[in-house]
Design a protein around this motif. Structure first.
Motif, PDB file in Angstrom:
ATOM      1  N   LEU A  38       0.829  -1.212   0.000  1.00  0.00           N
ATOM      2  CA  LEU A  38       0.000   0.000   0.000  1.00  0.00           C
ATOM      3  C   LEU A  38       0.861   1.258   0.000  1.00  0.00           C
ATOM      4  N   GLY A  39       1.931   1.253   0.766  1.00  0.00           N
ATOM      5  CA  GLY A  39       2.842   2.398   0.770  1.00  0.00           C
ATOM      6  C   GLY A  39       3.493   2.611  -0.580  1.00  0.00           C
ATOM      7  N   PHE A  40       3.850   1.518  -1.240  1.00  0.00           N
ATOM      8  CA  PHE A  40       4.402   1.632  -2.585  1.00  0.00           C
ATOM      9  C   PHE A  40       3.364   2.206  -3.537  1.00  0.00           C
ATOM     10  N   GLY A  41       2.101   1.849  -3.338  1.00  0.00           N
ATOM     11  CA  GLY A  41       1.029   2.401  -4.174  1.00  0.00           C
ATOM     12  C   GLY A  41       0.873   3.897  -3.990  1.00  0.00           C
ATOM     13  N   ALA A  42       1.076   4.391  -2.782  1.00  0.00           N
ATOM     14  CA  ALA A  42       1.007   5.838  -2.558  1.00  0.00           C
ATOM     15  C   ALA A  42       2.131   6.550  -3.301  1.00  0.00           C
ATOM     16  N   MET A  43       3.324   5.963  -3.290  1.00  0.00           N
ATOM     17  CA  MET A  43       4.429   6.551  -4.054  1.00  0.00           C
ATOM     18  C   MET A  43       4.186   6.423  -5.552  1.00  0.00           C
ATOM     19  N   LEU A  44       3.586   5.319  -5.967  1.00  0.00           N
ATOM     20  CA  LEU A  44       3.269   5.110  -7.381  1.00  0.00           C
ATOM     21  C   LEU A  44       2.250   6.137  -7.856  1.00  0.00           C
ATOM     22  N   ALA A  45       1.262   6.430  -7.034  1.00  0.00           N
ATOM     23  CA  ALA A  45       0.252   7.427  -7.399  1.00  0.00           C
ATOM     24  C   ALA A  45       0.877   8.804  -7.571  1.00  0.00           C
ATOM     25  N   LYS A  46       1.819   9.129  -6.703  1.00  0.00           N
ATOM     26  CA  LYS A  46       2.501  10.424  -6.822  1.00  0.00           C
ATOM     27  C   LYS A  46       3.277  10.498  -8.132  1.00  0.00           C
ATOM     28  N   GLY A  47       3.935   9.403  -8.502  1.00  0.00           N
ATOM     29  CA  GLY A  47       4.707   9.399  -9.741  1.00  0.00           C
ATOM     30  C   GLY A  47       3.853   9.381 -10.993  1.00  0.00           C
ATOM     31  N   LEU A  48       2.690   8.754 -10.919  1.00  0.00           N
ATOM     32  CA  LEU A  48       1.824   8.648 -12.097  1.00  0.00           C
ATOM     33  C   LEU A  48       0.800   9.777 -12.181  1.00  0.00           C
ATOM     34  N   SER A  49       0.963  10.823 -11.389  1.00  0.00           N
ATOM     35  CA  SER A  49       0.033  11.945 -11.461  1.00  0.00           C
ATOM     36  C   SER A  49       0.546  13.053 -12.377  1.00  0.00           C
ATOM     37  N   SER A  50       1.538  12.757 -13.167  1.00  0.00           N
ATOM     38  CA  SER A  50       2.103  13.776 -14.049  1.00  0.00           C
ATOM     39  C   SER A  50       1.231  13.955 -15.289  1.00  0.00           C
ATOM     40  N   GLU A  51       1.638  14.865 -16.117  1.00  0.00           N
ATOM     41  CA  GLU A  51       0.884  15.210 -17.328  1.00  0.00           C
ATOM     42  C   GLU A  51       0.840  14.062 -18.335  1.00  0.00           C
ATOM     43  N   ALA A  52       1.842  13.214 -18.358  1.00  0.00           N
ATOM     44  CA  ALA A  52       1.900  12.132 -19.349  1.00  0.00           C
ATOM     45  C   ALA A  52       0.857  11.049 -19.102  1.00  0.00           C
ATOM     46  N   PHE A  53       0.343  10.947 -17.887  1.00  0.00           N
ATOM     47  CA  PHE A  53      -0.583   9.870 -17.548  1.00  0.00           C
ATOM     48  C   PHE A  53      -2.027  10.326 -17.407  1.00  0.00           C
ATOM     49  N   ARG A  54      -2.363  11.459 -17.950  1.00  0.00           N
ATOM     50  CA  ARG A  54      -3.758  11.932 -17.905  1.00  0.00           C
ATOM     51  C   ARG A  54      -4.593  11.157 -18.900  1.00  0.00           C
ATOM     52  N   PHE A  55      -5.846  10.919 -18.563  1.00  0.00           N
ATOM     53  CA  PHE A  55      -6.714  10.129 -19.434  1.00  0.00           C
ATOM     54  C   PHE A  55      -7.238  10.914 -20.633  1.00  0.00           C
ATOM     55  N   ASP A  56      -7.223  12.235 -20.587  1.00  0.00           N
ATOM     56  CA  ASP A  56      -7.727  13.014 -21.711  1.00  0.00           C
ATOM     57  C   ASP A  56      -6.661  13.288 -22.768  1.00  0.00           C
ATOM     58  N   ARG A  57      -5.479  12.736 -22.601  1.00  0.00           N
ATOM     59  CA  ARG A  57      -4.411  12.872 -23.597  1.00  0.00           C
ATOM     60  C   ARG A  57      -4.363  11.644 -24.492  1.00  0.00           C
ATOM     61  N   GLU A  58      -3.667  11.768 -25.561  1.00  0.00           N
ATOM     62  CA  GLU A  58      -3.468  10.648 -26.490  1.00  0.00           C
ATOM     63  C   GLU A  58      -2.604   9.584 -25.813  1.00  0.00           C
ATOM     64  N   PRO A  59      -2.994   8.291 -25.886  1.00  0.00           N
ATOM     65  CA  PRO A  59      -2.178   7.259 -25.230  1.00  0.00           C
ATOM     66  C   PRO A  59      -0.806   7.114 -25.898  1.00  0.00           C
TER      67      PRO A  59
END
Length: 97
Positions: A38-59
């Motif tokens: 779970l702690g790793f997931g919290a760090m993963l969420a912080k890393g994946l909250s950048s602009e490249a991982f937004r759902f409204d962008r092109e994959p």
């Protein structure tokens, strides 16, 4: 701890047959795997909250790799949590020998 993850049927069978003391040990081992995940997931969420991982962008390839990584992490964490809860419930239901 690895036995809880890699030999789940053996762990559940021994918890059922040997009683509460064994279940308490396996339950503690399950929680020591689940909580750091779970702690790793919290760090993963912080890393994946950048602009490249937004759902409204092109994959892109990077965003797809990130989503696959999150899916693998989610499956592992849910599995470890279910094993910890199952051993805890068996320990609650079964009496000591």
């Amino acid at each position: 701890m690895a036995e809880v993850i890699f030999r789940p049927l053996r762990v559940l069978k021994s918890c059922w047959s040997e009683g509460r003391t064994t279940c308490n040990r396996y339950s503690l081992a399950g929680w020591t795997v689940f909580l750091p995940a779970l702690g790793f997931g919290a760090m993963l969420a912080k890393g994946l909250s950048s602009e490249a991982f937004r759902f409204d962008r092109e994959p892109t390839l990077i965003s797809n790799i990130g989503l696959i990584f999150v899916a693998v992490w989610l499956a592992f964490t849910m599995y470890a949590g279910f094993m910890a809860v199952a051993t805890g419930l068996i320990g609650t239901v079964r009496r000591s020998k």
